[in-house]
Design a protein around this motif. Structure first.
Motif, PDB file in Angstrom:
ATOM      1  N   ASP A 277       0.866  -1.182   0.000  1.00  0.00           N
ATOM      2  CA  ASP A 277       0.000   0.000   0.000  1.00  0.00           C
ATOM      3  C   ASP A 277       0.901   1.231   0.000  1.00  0.00           C
ATOM      4  O   ASP A 277       2.131   1.094   0.056  1.00  0.00           O
ATOM      5  N   PRO A 278       0.361   2.432  -0.075  1.00  0.00           N
ATOM      6  CA  PRO A 278       1.218   3.623  -0.170  1.00  0.00           C
ATOM      7  C   PRO A 278       1.780   4.121   1.163  1.00  0.00           C
ATOM      8  O   PRO A 278       2.378   5.186   1.203  1.00  0.00           O
ATOM      9  N   VAL A 279       1.616   3.366   2.244  1.00  0.00           N
ATOM     10  CA  VAL A 279       1.956   3.845   3.585  1.00  0.00           C
ATOM     11  C   VAL A 279       3.360   3.387   3.980  1.00  0.00           C
ATOM     12  O   VAL A 279       3.669   2.196   3.947  1.00  0.00           O
ATOM     13  N   LEU A 280       4.203   4.336   4.383  1.00  0.00           N
ATOM     14  CA  LEU A 280       5.521   4.026   4.941  1.00  0.00           C
ATOM     15  C   LEU A 280       5.370   3.949   6.455  1.00  0.00           C
ATOM     16  O   LEU A 280       4.939   4.907   7.099  1.00  0.00           O
ATOM     17  N   ARG A 281       5.726   2.802   7.030  1.00  0.00           N
ATOM     18  CA  ARG A 281       5.541   2.563   8.462  1.00  0.00           C
ATOM     19  C   ARG A 281       6.878   2.555   9.194  1.00  0.00           C
ATOM     20  O   ARG A 281       7.883   2.095   8.644  1.00  0.00           O
ATOM     21  N   ILE A 282       6.851   3.050  10.441  1.00  0.00           N
ATOM     22  CA  ILE A 282       8.059   3.085  11.261  1.00  0.00           C
ATOM     23  C   ILE A 282       7.737   2.526  12.637  1.00  0.00           C
ATOM     24  O   ILE A 282       6.764   2.936  13.277  1.00  0.00           O
ATOM     25  N   TRP A 283       8.574   1.575  13.067  1.00  0.00           N
ATOM     26  CA  TRP A 283       8.460   0.989  14.399  1.00  0.00           C
ATOM     27  C   TRP A 283       9.633   1.443  15.263  1.00  0.00           C
ATOM     28  O   TRP A 283      10.727   1.687  14.754  1.00  0.00           O
ATOM     29  N   LYS A 300      -2.010  13.312   1.384  1.00  0.00           N
ATOM     30  CA  LYS A 300      -2.248  13.609  -0.029  1.00  0.00           C
ATOM     31  C   LYS A 300      -0.942  13.848  -0.778  1.00  0.00           C
ATOM     32  O   LYS A 300      -0.918  13.825  -2.010  1.00  0.00           O
ATOM     33  N   TYR A 301       0.153  14.084  -0.050  1.00  0.00           N
ATOM     34  CA  TYR A 301       1.450  14.324  -0.689  1.00  0.00           C
ATOM     35  C   TYR A 301       2.269  13.041  -0.846  1.00  0.00           C
ATOM     36  O   TYR A 301       3.322  13.060  -1.481  1.00  0.00           O
ATOM     37  N   SER A 302       1.832  11.924  -0.250  1.00  0.00           N
ATOM     38  CA  SER A 302       2.672  10.730  -0.208  1.00  0.00           C
ATOM     39  C   SER A 302       2.451   9.849  -1.432  1.00  0.00           C
ATOM     40  O   SER A 302       1.810  10.254  -2.403  1.00  0.00           O
ATOM     41  N   ASP A 333      11.018  13.646   6.299  1.00  0.00           N
ATOM     42  CA  ASP A 333      11.577  14.097   7.567  1.00  0.00           C
ATOM     43  C   ASP A 333      10.623  13.621   8.655  1.00  0.00           C
ATOM     44  O   ASP A 333       9.447  14.010   8.671  1.00  0.00           O
ATOM     45  N   VAL A 334      11.102  12.752   9.556  1.00  0.00           N
ATOM     46  CA  VAL A 334      10.201  12.157  10.552  1.00  0.00           C
ATOM     47  C   VAL A 334       9.637  13.193  11.512  1.00  0.00           C
ATOM     48  O   VAL A 334       8.628  12.935  12.175  1.00  0.00           O
ATOM     49  N   ARG A 335      10.269  14.354  11.607  1.00  0.00           N
ATOM     50  CA  ARG A 335       9.756  15.388  12.498  1.00  0.00           C
ATOM     51  C   ARG A 335       8.452  15.979  11.988  1.00  0.00           C
ATOM     52  O   ARG A 335       7.664  16.528  12.756  1.00  0.00           O
ATOM     53  N   THR A 336       8.223  15.898  10.694  1.00  0.00           N
ATOM     54  CA  THR A 336       7.003  16.449  10.110  1.00  0.00           C
ATOM     55  C   THR A 336       6.038  15.369   9.648  1.00  0.00           C
ATOM     56  O   THR A 336       4.850  15.634   9.475  1.00  0.00           O
ATOM     57  N   GLN A 337       6.572  14.158   9.385  1.00  0.00           N
ATOM     58  CA  GLN A 337       5.790  13.040   8.853  1.00  0.00           C
ATOM     59  C   GLN A 337       5.164  13.376   7.501  1.00  0.00           C
ATOM     60  O   GLN A 337       4.120  12.843   7.127  1.00  0.00           O
ATOM     61  N   LEU A 338       5.816  14.297   6.801  1.00  0.00           N
ATOM     62  CA  LEU A 338       5.361  14.703   5.477  1.00  0.00           C
ATOM     63  C   LEU A 338       6.543  14.702   4.512  1.00  0.00           C
ATOM     64  O   LEU A 338       7.692  14.890   4.925  1.00  0.00           O
ATOM     65  N   PRO A 339       6.294  14.514   3.219  1.00  0.00           N
ATOM     66  CA  PRO A 339       7.383  14.614   2.244  1.00  0.00           C
ATOM     67  C   PRO A 339       7.970  16.022   2.230  1.00  0.00           C
ATOM     68  O   PRO A 339       7.232  17.004   2.283  1.00  0.00           O
TER      69      PRO A 339
END
Length: 379
Positions: A277-283, A300-302, A333-339
């Motif tokens: 799916d289009p989701v990047l996951r982080i554990w 919407k940007y991913s 950037d994981v600080r924003t969780q956005l591209p």
């Protein structure tokens, strides 16, 4: 102020208006330097889909292709060596102990293929060649009963691990002096169109250990610490393995098939994975009481389609890359969780991506191109 920090992606006056903030209010703004690449280099064209990349050494790029060959690209521009021998598409490549090759120019690399084998190769990156030099593997690793999807080197450069469609993770010796390996004789392929029938020695070796537990294809493996291997699978799980005992020490889960993973980020402890799916996951496996992802990047940007690869920046806790069948490479950037940057140079599916030289992004795709984006300043 908004209840939580937000990434300002628009002019400041528009941001204030959208969030109902008075222009007279004092705001605390934290900024970071733009990480967008400054230049797109000329692509390195292959004969088929570019399915695998390793940019861990600053002087060269290693690529794997659906034509069954690996290729070495000096300074990302000139193909100096072609690694010939696989009878199926290459699914994964790895430079074995990249840090040890800085002084003598001699490299050992590993490739994994849909022909059910792994191969180990040696070459001298300093060779002066007018046309690509063809190289034969010095060792063939046999034991998987189905396509080998991923290969990764341990930090010492003495071993590699692999993941396969046969649902197993296997460990192998990467050196030449392998007491368990037997010598077999093969004939060299044609070199520069001249038949060379001299005999050469080539070792074959079995796995030294096999880890079982996954119930579907093991699509990706990484070996970032000497004592720990991480694997991702089509069985919706990421597993963490103790190398010494072979025990599955932790299993992290999601609800989708996983195609790729990488370990990095804060204290080199975060696990990023992508899949069907289009989701990047982080554990974060350090967090007690939960086996679910701590972040799921979706907006919407991913990406708009399956994620094919992901890669943390080696010197940044915050930045990672992902590639997708949607033809895009995204810098997060994981600080924003956005591209923060979206790269759209490919004309077809993007199958792999990596960092190169600290400030460049590389990617390979179904358009048979290795694309290079330079001047990406990560702070």
């Amino acid at each position: 102020m908004p209840s939580s920090p937000k990434l300002v992606r628009t002019p400041l006056d528009k941001f204030l208006l959208e969030n109902g903030i008075s222009a007279e209010k004092v705001l605390d703004i934290e900024y970071t330097y733009a990480a967008a690449p400054q230049k797109q280099e000329d692509p390195c064209v292959h004969d088929d889909w570019v399915s695998a990349l390793d940019g861990s050494h600053p002087s060269l790029i290693l690529s794997g292709c659906y034509d069954g060959n690996g290729r070495v690209w000096r300074h990302g521009a000139t193909c100096t060596h072609i690694l010939e021998g696989h009878t199926g598409a290459i699914a994964s490549v790895s430079i074995v102990d990249a840090k040890a090759n800085d002084h003598n120019g001699k490299f050992c690399v590993a490739t994994a293929s849909k022909d059910r084998t792994l191969r180990l190769w040696k070459f001298n990156a300093g060779d002066l060649v007018e046309c690509p030099k063809k190289v034969s593997a010095f060792k063939i690793l046999r034991g998987h009963t189905s396509s080998v999807q991923s290969v990764s080197s341990d930090p010492s450069g003495q071993m590699v691990c692999s993941g396969s469609w046969d649902c197993s993770v296997k460990l192998w010796h990467a050196n030449e002096s392998d007491a368990e390996g037997g010598l077999v004789s093969i004939k060299k392929r044609k070199v520069n169109s001249v038949a060379d029938l001299n005999e050469t020695s080539q070792m074959e070796a079995d796995a030294v250990s096999t880890f079982t537990g996954h119930t579907q294809c093991v699509s990706s493996v990484v070996w970032p610490e000497q004592e720990t291997i991480y694997s991702a699978s089509w069985d919706y799980s990421v597993r963490i393995w103790d190398v010494e005992t072979g025990n599955n020490s932790m299993t992290l889960v999601c609800k989708k098939v996983l195609h790729c993973l990488d370990v990095g980020g804060e204290s080199s402890a975060l696990i990023a994975a992508g899949g069907s799916d289009p989701v990047l996951r982080i554990w974060d496996p350090r967090r007690p009481g939960s086996l679910a992802p701590v972040f799921e990047f979706s907006s919407k940007y991913s990406h708009k389609s399956w994620i094919t690869s992901c890669k943390w920046h080696a010197k940044s806790w915050f930045h990672l890359l992902s590639s997708s069948y949607d033809g895009k490479v995204i810098l997060w950037d994981v600080r924003t969780q956005l591209p923060i940057t979206i790269l759209e140079a490919h004309e077809d599916k993007v199958l792999c991506t990596d960092w190169w030289g600290g400030d460049s992004v590389i990617s390979g795709g179904a358009d048979s191109k290795l694309c290079i984006f330079s001047g990406c300043h990560i702070s």
